[in-house]
Every structure is written in C-alpha cells, then in structure tokens.
Design an enzyme around this catalytic site. Structure first.
Site, mmCIF file in Angstrom:
data_model
loop_
_atom_site.group_PDB
_atom_site.id
_atom_site.type_symbol
_atom_site.label_atom_id
_atom_site.label_comp_id
_atom_site.label_asym_id
_atom_site.label_seq_id
_atom_site.Cartn_x
_atom_site.Cartn_y
_atom_site.Cartn_z
ATOM 1 N N HIS A 61 -4.064 -1.248 -10.281
ATOM 2 C CA HIS A 61 -3.368 -1.159 -9.181
ATOM 3 C C HIS A 61 -4.611 -1.270 -8.000
ATOM 4 O O HIS A 61 -5.662 -0.430 -8.186
ATOM 5 C CB HIS A 61 -2.273 -0.319 -8.926
ATOM 6 C CG HIS A 61 -2.545 0.967 -8.941
ATOM 7 N ND1 HIS A 61 -2.637 1.769 -10.125
ATOM 8 C CD2 HIS A 61 -3.011 2.018 -8.204
ATOM 9 C CE1 HIS A 61 -3.056 3.065 -9.930
ATOM 10 N NE2 HIS A 61 -3.196 3.085 -8.717
ATOM 11 N N HIS A 81 -4.992 -0.110 -3.983
ATOM 12 C CA HIS A 81 -4.510 -0.003 -2.558
ATOM 13 C C HIS A 81 -4.856 -0.450 -1.459
ATOM 14 O O HIS A 81 -5.970 -0.907 -1.330
ATOM 15 C CB HIS A 81 -4.774 1.726 -2.513
ATOM 16 C CG HIS A 81 -4.670 2.581 -3.376
ATOM 17 N ND1 HIS A 81 -3.464 3.589 -3.457
ATOM 18 C CD2 HIS A 81 -5.252 2.884 -4.810
ATOM 19 C CE1 HIS A 81 -3.534 4.490 -4.633
ATOM 20 N NE2 HIS A 81 -4.551 3.734 -5.477
HETATM 21 P P1 AMP Z 1 -3.967 6.057 -8.275
HETATM 22 O O1 AMP Z 1 -3.709 6.056 -9.566
HETATM 23 O O2 AMP Z 1 -4.756 7.336 -7.996
HETATM 24 O O3 AMP Z 1 -4.693 4.928 -8.001
HETATM 25 O O4 AMP Z 1 -2.882 6.269 -7.534
HETATM 26 C C1 AMP Z 1 -1.478 6.133 -7.926
HETATM 27 C C2 AMP Z 1 -0.707 5.799 -6.618
HETATM 28 O O5 AMP Z 1 0.556 5.604 -7.002
HETATM 29 C C3 AMP Z 1 -0.700 6.879 -5.800
HETATM 30 O O6 AMP Z 1 -1.149 6.615 -4.455
HETATM 31 C C4 AMP Z 1 0.939 7.557 -5.568
HETATM 32 O O7 AMP Z 1 1.329 7.829 -4.341
HETATM 33 C C5 AMP Z 1 1.362 6.297 -5.993
HETATM 34 N N1 AMP Z 1 2.851 6.412 -6.732
HETATM 35 C C6 AMP Z 1 3.050 7.183 -7.712
HETATM 36 N N2 AMP Z 1 4.552 6.884 -8.275
HETATM 37 C C7 AMP Z 1 4.773 5.768 -7.447
HETATM 38 C C8 AMP Z 1 6.149 5.005 -7.344
HETATM 39 N N3 AMP Z 1 7.234 5.360 -8.213
HETATM 40 N N4 AMP Z 1 6.354 4.131 -6.618
HETATM 41 C C9 AMP Z 1 5.356 3.829 -5.810
HETATM 42 N N5 AMP Z 1 3.979 4.512 -5.708
HETATM 43 C C10 AMP Z 1 3.786 5.230 -6.593
#
Ligand code: AMP
Length: 142
Positions: A105, A107
């Site tokens: 993903h 950001h």
């Molecule tokens: P990262 O894997 O460190 O790039 O970040 C994962 C991102 O997913 C974080 O910013 C979380 O806040 C976000 N996140 C976790 N669970 C959910 C969810 N159910 N829906 C949307 N965002 C999420």
C-alpha cells in the site's frame, strides 16, 4: 534471504474482498483507495493494488505502473479536496521499516506549511470524520 509468504488473511486483503468495511474513495481495475483509519493528518489515504503482494519487494513489476498512476490521481484529488500545500507519499517494506500491514500500500498524505505529520502509529479517527473526508476526496476526483 527467504521471503515471508503473502498472508491472504491480512486486513487489507479483507478490505479488498469486502469482508470488513472501509471508507473507499477510488477504485479501478487494478487498485482500491480508502481512508487510513489512524491518519497522520487530515485526508490521509491509502492506495492498495488488488494484486496480492506483501510489499514493494515482492510485487509484480507489471502492477507498479497502474499503481503509481492511481497514486498520482489520488494525490491530485487530496490536494484539491484539502487545499493542501503539498502531498507526502510514503511506503514501508518489512517491520524494520515500519510496515505493519502486509499487503502492498502507498500512503498519500496532504501537507500544510508548518504542520508536522502525526506519528505513524496513531489514534483512530472518528468514522464520521473519515466519511466526510472520503466524500470530499470523491468529489475532487470527478
Ligand atoms: P504501514 O503498514 O506501516 O505502511 O501502515 C499501515 C497503515 O494502515 C497504518 O497507517 C494504519 O493506520 C492503517 N490501517 C490499519 N488498519 C486499517 C484499516 N482497517 N483501515 C484503514 N487503514 C488501516
């Protein structure tokens, strides 16, 4: 180094399959974009390819063109929706880098002069705020 296999039970895979809810702002044949539930700033959006990969390191290179195209589209929309001064694009690979969800993903975070990002592991935003922000971004996409 051995690759850790992709786990189809990760939370973004569940969102992509519609098994758990999300505030979706954009979808095309390759990606889905939805609001981050613990935003580092208003309008923090995640762009997620439909093709399964743990992160950028094991992704099919063919998936990256459509992904970046969608990231640009969403970045332009969040800039417009939030009248942002800039947009930060972030992507993490493996725990040592800060990755916490193991489906690739990107950001997309609107930025404002003089305002720092909130911490990456933050506080859950109210659903009504996320719904309102998603609505603004959807309107900016058309
Ligand atoms: P990262 O894997 O460190 O790039 O970040 C994962 C991102 O997913 C974080 O910013 C979380 O806040 C976000 N996140 C976790 N669970 C959910 C969810 N159910 N829906 C949307 N965002 C999420």
């Amino acid at each position: 180094m051995a690759e850790t296999p992709y786990d189809p039970q990760n939370i973004f895979a569940k969102i992509l399959r519609g098994e758990i809810p999300s505030h979706r702002v954009y979808e095309d044949q390759s990606v889905v974009a939805f609001m981050d539930v613990m935003p580092q700033g208003p309008g923090h959006t995640l762009v997620v390819p439909k093709a399964p990969s743990r992160n950028l390191l094991d992704a099919d290179p063919a998936a990256l063109g459509p992904l970046l195209k969608a990231v640009q589209k969403v970045a332009l929309a969040v800039r417009k929706a939030f009248e942002a001064d800039g947009v930060t694009i972030l992507q993490f690979n493996e725990p040592a880098s800060g990755q916490t969800v193991y489906h690739l993903h990107i950001h997309v975070i609107p930025r404002f002069e003089g305002i720092a990002l909130k911490p990456h592991t933050g506080v859950m935003e109210k659903p009504e705020v996320l719904a309102d922000d998603a609505d603004k971004i959807r309107k900016a996409l058309v």
